[in-house]
Design an enzyme around this catalytic site. Structure first.
Site, PDB file in Angstrom:
ATOM      1  N   ASP A  13      42.894 -66.535 -33.245  1.00  0.00           N
ATOM      2  CA  ASP A  13      43.294 -65.607 -34.284  1.00  0.00           C
ATOM      3  C   ASP A  13      44.471 -64.785 -33.759  1.00  0.00           C
ATOM      4  O   ASP A  13      44.715 -64.742 -32.552  1.00  0.00           O
ATOM      5  CB  ASP A  13      42.101 -64.711 -34.646  1.00  0.00           C
ATOM      6  CG  ASP A  13      42.396 -63.816 -35.839  1.00  0.00           C
ATOM      7  OD1 ASP A  13      43.074 -64.271 -36.772  1.00  0.00           O
ATOM      8  OD2 ASP A  13      41.945 -62.656 -35.827  1.00  0.00           O
ATOM      9  N   ASP A  15      45.764 -61.228 -35.300  1.00  0.00           N
ATOM     10  CA  ASP A  15      45.474 -59.794 -35.303  1.00  0.00           C
ATOM     11  C   ASP A  15      44.139 -59.510 -34.623  1.00  0.00           C
ATOM     12  O   ASP A  15      43.118 -60.107 -34.966  1.00  0.00           O
ATOM     13  CB  ASP A  15      45.447 -59.253 -36.734  1.00  0.00           C
ATOM     14  CG  ASP A  15      46.818 -59.295 -37.391  1.00  0.00           C
ATOM     15  OD1 ASP A  15      47.750 -58.706 -36.825  1.00  0.00           O
ATOM     16  OD2 ASP A  15      46.952 -59.927 -38.452  1.00  0.00           O
TER      17      ASP A  15
END
Length: 259
Positions: A13, A15
């Site tokens: 991922d 963020d």
């Protein structure tokens, strides 16, 4: 994890794992550098459908993080891949930004508000009442409802913002039709991403900061999962879920030597 095959490809991922509020998380640059040097296929994933991979490549580079364009996978790309598989050469009424419209253009979709096959809802900072009204009427008229991701809020420097999932709920209330979400935690996003880099779930790992999206999607796609504690899920919240990540680490810095 001892009986798992060695990790040959990585999905992570963005963020909460690599960056936080526009600032790189310590260790992110070293992790990405190790991945590039290793030659192992990898993807940086985001549920945000606003930006194209080229846009995100430039934004990350400005932060000092080098991620090749072909190593960026968004919910917009996953949505486009899903629609291309389901109904090649179809049409859609789109609420969203360039990341989504470009992905649909690239698969040959016609963007129209005249009897579209689909209404596709993505992320935007300018949700308009007029656009939502049109979406409601098209869905009531028979268009299928697709949404890039279920996130109900998104981050900003001023605080949380209503996001795709919240607007989807409004449209669902008005139509009685629930959308199909293409992004995380749907394992579809992971599987299409793995296919894009020619990787296999048995030898892949997913790194995320959220139990309810990253870890869940990675687990359901058959991958090893690593939860980092630099984002949304706190250590005391892990036990609230009926599943667990393969491993919990403080941050991405703890995984550099695993590459």
């Amino acid at each position: 994890m001892s009986d798992r095959k060695p990790i040959e490809s990585w999905l992570t991922d963005m963020d909460g794992v690599l960056i936080h509020e526009g600032v790189p998380i310590p260790g992110a640059d070293a992790f990405l550098k190790k991945l590039r040097e290793s030659g192992k296929p990898f993807l940086v994933l985001t549920n945000n459908s606003m930006y194209t991979p080229r846009d995100l490549h430039a934004r990350l580079r400005r932060m000092g993080l080098e991620v090749p364009i072909e190593s960026i996978w968004t919910s917009a790309l996953a949505t486009a891949q899903f629609l291309d598989d389901q109904r090649p050469g179809g049409s859609a009424y789109v609420i969203g930004e360039a990341g989504l419209t470009t992905a649909l253009h690239d698969i040959g979709y016609i963007l129209t508000d005249h009897e579209p096959d689909y209404v596709v809802l993505g992320e935007t900072r300018t949700y308009s009442f007029e656009a939502m009204t049109k979406a409601v009427r098209l869905i009531l008229g028979g268009a299928r409802f697709i949404c890039t991701n279920p996130d109900e809020t998104g981050p900003s420097t001023e605080g949380p913002l209503p996001a795709t999932g919240a607007v989807a709920a409004l449209i669902t209330q008005a139509t009685g039709k629930k959308p199909y979400f293409a992004g995380k935690p749907n394992p579809l996003m992971m599987r299409t991403g793995l296919n894009a880099i020619g990787a296999h779930s048995e030898t892949s790992a997913m790194i995320g900061d959220r139990m309810d999206t990253d870890v869940l999607a990675g687990m359901e796609a058959g991958m090893q999962t690593f939860l980092v504690l630099t984002g949304l899920t706190r250590p005391e919240q892990v036990e609230d879920f009926p599943y667990r990540p393969s491993q919990i680490v403080d941050s991405i810095a703890d995984l550099v030597d695993r590459v």
